[in-house]
Design an enzyme around this catalytic site. Structure first.
Site, PDB file in Angstrom:
ATOM      1  CG  ASP A  80      -1.979   1.025   1.225  1.00 44.78           C
ATOM      2  OD1 ASP A  80      -1.754   2.100   0.630  1.00 44.78           O
ATOM      3  OD2 ASP A  80      -3.064   0.762   1.778  1.00 44.78           O
ATOM      4  CB  SER A 175      -0.742  14.154 -12.766  1.00 43.35           C
ATOM      5  OG  SER A 175      -1.521  15.067 -12.052  1.00 43.35           O
ATOM      6  CE  LYS A 193      -4.279  11.712 -10.149  1.00 43.35           C
ATOM      7  NZ  LYS A 193      -3.312  10.620 -10.033  1.00 43.35           N
ATOM      8  CB  ILE A 222      -6.993   6.321 -21.224  1.00 45.56           C
ATOM      9  CG1 ILE A 222      -6.057   7.548 -21.127  1.00 45.56           C
ATOM     10  CG2 ILE A 222      -6.295   5.174 -21.964  1.00 45.56           C
ATOM     11  CD1 ILE A 222      -5.632   8.163 -22.451  1.00 45.56           C
TER      12      ILE A 222
HETATM   13  C1  HXC Z   1     -18.262   8.819  -1.495  1.00 46.75           C
HETATM   14  C2  HXC Z   1     -16.711   7.177  -1.003  1.00 46.75           C
HETATM   15  C3  HXC Z   1     -16.915   6.570  -2.272  1.00 46.75           C
HETATM   16  C4  HXC Z   1     -17.866   7.185  -3.163  1.00 46.75           C
HETATM   17  C5  HXC Z   1     -15.445   5.399  -1.182  1.00 46.75           C
HETATM   18  N1  HXC Z   1     -15.813   6.413  -0.375  1.00 46.75           N
HETATM   19  N2  HXC Z   1     -16.115   5.466  -2.343  1.00 46.75           N
HETATM   20  N3  HXC Z   1     -17.379   8.293  -0.623  1.00 46.75           N
HETATM   21  N4  HXC Z   1     -18.498   8.299  -2.728  1.00 46.75           N
HETATM   22  N5  HXC Z   1     -18.127   6.691  -4.361  1.00 46.75           N
HETATM   23  C6  HXC Z   1     -15.351   6.669   0.990  1.00 46.75           C
HETATM   24  C7  HXC Z   1     -15.681   5.553   1.967  1.00 46.75           C
HETATM   25  O1  HXC Z   1     -17.042   5.576   2.366  1.00 46.75           O
HETATM   26  C8  HXC Z   1     -14.738   5.910   3.119  1.00 46.75           C
HETATM   27  O2  HXC Z   1     -15.193   7.017   3.855  1.00 46.75           O
HETATM   28  C9  HXC Z   1     -13.495   6.392   2.379  1.00 46.75           C
HETATM   29  O3  HXC Z   1     -13.923   6.766   1.062  1.00 46.75           O
HETATM   30  C10 HXC Z   1     -12.439   5.328   2.265  1.00 46.75           C
HETATM   31  O4  HXC Z   1     -13.004   4.191   1.681  1.00 46.75           O
HETATM   32  P1  HXC Z   1     -12.363   2.746   1.869  1.00 46.75           P
HETATM   33  O5  HXC Z   1     -13.043   1.811   0.931  1.00 46.75           O
HETATM   34  O6  HXC Z   1     -12.309   2.416   3.302  1.00 46.75           O
HETATM   35  O7  HXC Z   1     -10.847   3.071   1.462  1.00 46.75           O
HETATM   36  P2  HXC Z   1      -9.804   2.281   0.648  1.00 46.75           P
HETATM   37  O8  HXC Z   1      -9.996   0.805   0.764  1.00 46.75           O
HETATM   38  O9  HXC Z   1      -8.518   2.825   1.029  1.00 46.75           O
HETATM   39  O10 HXC Z   1     -10.156   2.654  -0.865  1.00 46.75           O
HETATM   40  C11 HXC Z   1      -9.699   3.808  -1.486  1.00 46.75           C
HETATM   41  C12 HXC Z   1     -10.661   4.319  -2.565  1.00 46.75           C
HETATM   42  C13 HXC Z   1     -11.087   3.171  -3.478  1.00 46.75           C
HETATM   43  C14 HXC Z   1      -9.994   5.429  -3.337  1.00 46.75           C
HETATM   44  C15 HXC Z   1     -11.876   4.865  -1.846  1.00 46.75           C
HETATM   45  O11 HXC Z   1     -12.009   3.638  -4.431  1.00 46.75           O
HETATM   46  C16 HXC Z   1      -9.920   2.536  -4.154  1.00 46.75           C
HETATM   47  O12 HXC Z   1      -9.261   1.687  -3.565  1.00 46.75           O
HETATM   48  N6  HXC Z   1      -9.597   2.887  -5.380  1.00 46.75           N
HETATM   49  C17 HXC Z   1      -8.388   2.325  -6.052  1.00 46.75           C
HETATM   50  C18 HXC Z   1      -8.621   2.081  -7.458  1.00 46.75           C
HETATM   51  C19 HXC Z   1      -8.983   3.353  -8.180  1.00 46.75           C
HETATM   52  O13 HXC Z   1      -9.630   4.241  -7.648  1.00 46.75           O
HETATM   53  N7  HXC Z   1      -8.600   3.404  -9.430  1.00 46.75           N
HETATM   54  C20 HXC Z   1      -8.965   4.518 -10.234  1.00 46.75           C
HETATM   55  C21 HXC Z   1      -7.809   5.306 -10.440  1.00 46.75           C
HETATM   56  S1  HXC Z   1      -8.203   6.330 -11.793  1.00 46.75           S
HETATM   57  P3  HXC Z   1     -16.001   6.853   5.250  1.00 46.75           P
HETATM   58  O14 HXC Z   1     -16.231   8.254   5.718  1.00 46.75           O
HETATM   59  O15 HXC Z   1     -17.277   6.133   4.911  1.00 46.75           O
HETATM   60  O16 HXC Z   1     -15.090   6.082   6.138  1.00 46.75           O
HETATM   61  C22 HXC Z   1      -7.645   7.778 -11.458  1.00 46.75           C
HETATM   62  C23 HXC Z   1      -7.845   8.695 -12.586  1.00 46.75           C
HETATM   63  C24 HXC Z   1      -7.569  10.104 -12.193  1.00 46.75           C
HETATM   64  O17 HXC Z   1      -7.146   8.051 -10.453  1.00 46.75           O
HETATM   65  C25 HXC Z   1      -8.138  11.048 -13.179  1.00 46.75           C
HETATM   66  C26 HXC Z   1      -8.065  10.546 -14.596  1.00 46.75           C
HETATM   67  C27 HXC Z   1      -8.656  11.450 -15.623  1.00 46.75           C
END
Ligand code: HXC
Length: 317
Positions: A80, A175, A193, A222
């Site tokens: 992580d 980014s 970002k 993309i």
């Molecule tokens: C509101 C949300 C949410 C949503 C999660 N949360 N999804 N709040 N709307 N849709 C909240 C949760 O309720 C929690 O808050 C907090 O975020 C953390 O969530 P967890 O699931 O406990 O955290 P974690 O396991 O660390 O997950 C991190 C994450 C998750 C970012 C929330 O989506 C993830 O793991 N993503 C990784 C993959 C990813 O996102 N890939 C896309 C990258 S693309 P509370 O208050 O309830 O505790 C990218 C492109 C950038 O970055 C731009 C391109 C143009």
């Protein structure tokens, strides 16, 4: 599964370009970063990719290794980027098994669509931690190796001739363009970002004198990526595509080619820059995904969560 070369790198570059080079990549099992790494591996590099999901990361490494017979690609899961120690262990293993680190791609990121009203302080922190702190941790863990590589591959300031051993000491931060004009439902990512961009610029200034270059690749929309699945509701795809200056999404190959450009001799005097690979998308779409059924500001003011995207919150709001 071996992929056709044209899926992930153009024919512009010569085979063996990155022979004896090592790339370390966070988020390397993701759609964009795996294509970047696959391209570098195809062109001769060894690679170490890290990610949170063990199975996904190990399988992605095996898959990327099919890009070139004899390629060495290590996949290290349960890493992580928010935890420096787990990253440090992965970096140590990479250096031990592959002999060093010449190139770094800081690609791990988190994203979902939520308005400020829908975004808890913890949700905001999660994205800041993954993107900003994660990029900083990646930098801190790999810097000694980047500096070492930068020293070996330094271009003589007098002759300005390319170094026979090729290039090294380069970092790319992946980014976005979202924060250039900002967009609804993306406050957390815009702030994150902007921080990542500032970090890259600082690295270019502080570590340039040690032979390290630092740049940003800012992908636009993309096709076929986790990012787009999270940002673009499925019922908006046609109208959004039509609104793009080039009338299409980018491909992962477009991002991989930009990566090769920055890591090869072509990028030797490029540092502290942002390479936007988006077909001029951000200049058009200040509203981003907030169009079509998400028309601004009506949908935002309704307070509804964005439907038809991946990464929706399943628990409490
Ligand atoms: C509101 C949300 C949410 C949503 C999660 N949360 N999804 N709040 N709307 N849709 C909240 C949760 O309720 C929690 O808050 C907090 O975020 C953390 O969530 P967890 O699931 O406990 O955290 P974690 O396991 O660390 O997950 C991190 C994450 C998750 C970012 C929330 O989506 C993830 O793991 N993503 C990784 C993959 C990813 O996102 N890939 C896309 C990258 S693309 P509370 O208050 O309830 O505790 C990218 C492109 C950038 O970055 C731009 C391109 C143009």
């Amino acid at each position: 599964m071996p992929l056709p070369k044209e899926d992930y790198v153009s024919n512009t570059w010569k085979d063996g370009l990155f022979a004896n080079k090592v790339v370390f990549c966070t988020g390397g099992a993701g759609t964009i970063c795996s294509a970047q790494v696959r391209a570098l591996v195809h062109l001769g590099a060894s690679a170490c990719i890290v990610g949170r999901n063990v199975d996904k990361t190990e399988k992605a490494a095996q898959d990327i290794a099919t890009a070139r017979p004899g390629a060495k690609v290590i996949g290290i899961g349960a890493v992580d980027v928010r935890k420096l120690e787990s990253l440090q262990n992965a970096v140590d293993r990479c250096v031990h098994e592959l002999g060093g680190i010449d190139f770094v791609i800081a690609g791990a990121a988190g994203n979902f669509l939520a308005s400020i009203n829908q975004l808890s302080a913890n949700a905001f922190k999660s994205v800041i931690d993954i993107d900003v702190l994660g990029s900083y941790n990646t930098l801190k863990a790999t810097l000694p190796h980047l500096v070492e590589s930068g020293k070996k591959h330094r271009i003589d300031p007098k002759t300005l001739k390319p170094v026979p051993a090729g290039t090294g000491g380069r970092i790319i931060f992946v980014s976005a363009t979202i924060h250039y004009r900002t967009m609804p439902f993306q406050t957390h990512v815009s702030v994150a970002k902007a921080g990542v961009d500032a970090l890259s610029h600082s690295v270019a200034i502080e570590f340039g004198p040690l032979g390290v270059t630092s740049n940003i690749i800012a992908p636009g929309p993309i096709g076929g990526t986790e990012g787009l699945d999270r940002l673009l509701p499925t019922d908006n795809i046609d109208s959004y595509t039509k609104s793009q200056p080039l009338g299409r999404f980018g491909s992962v190959r477009d991002i991989a080619d930009a990566t090769v450009y920055l890591f090869a001799e072509t990028g030797s005097y490029v540092s502290g820059q942002t390479l936007v690979v988006d077909g001029a998308s951000w200049r058009m779409s200040a509203g981003g995904a907030a169009s079509g059924s998400l028309a601004y500001p009506d949908f935002l003011l309704s307070g509804d969560a964005v439907p038809n995207v991946k990464g929706q919150k399943t628990s409490k709001i």
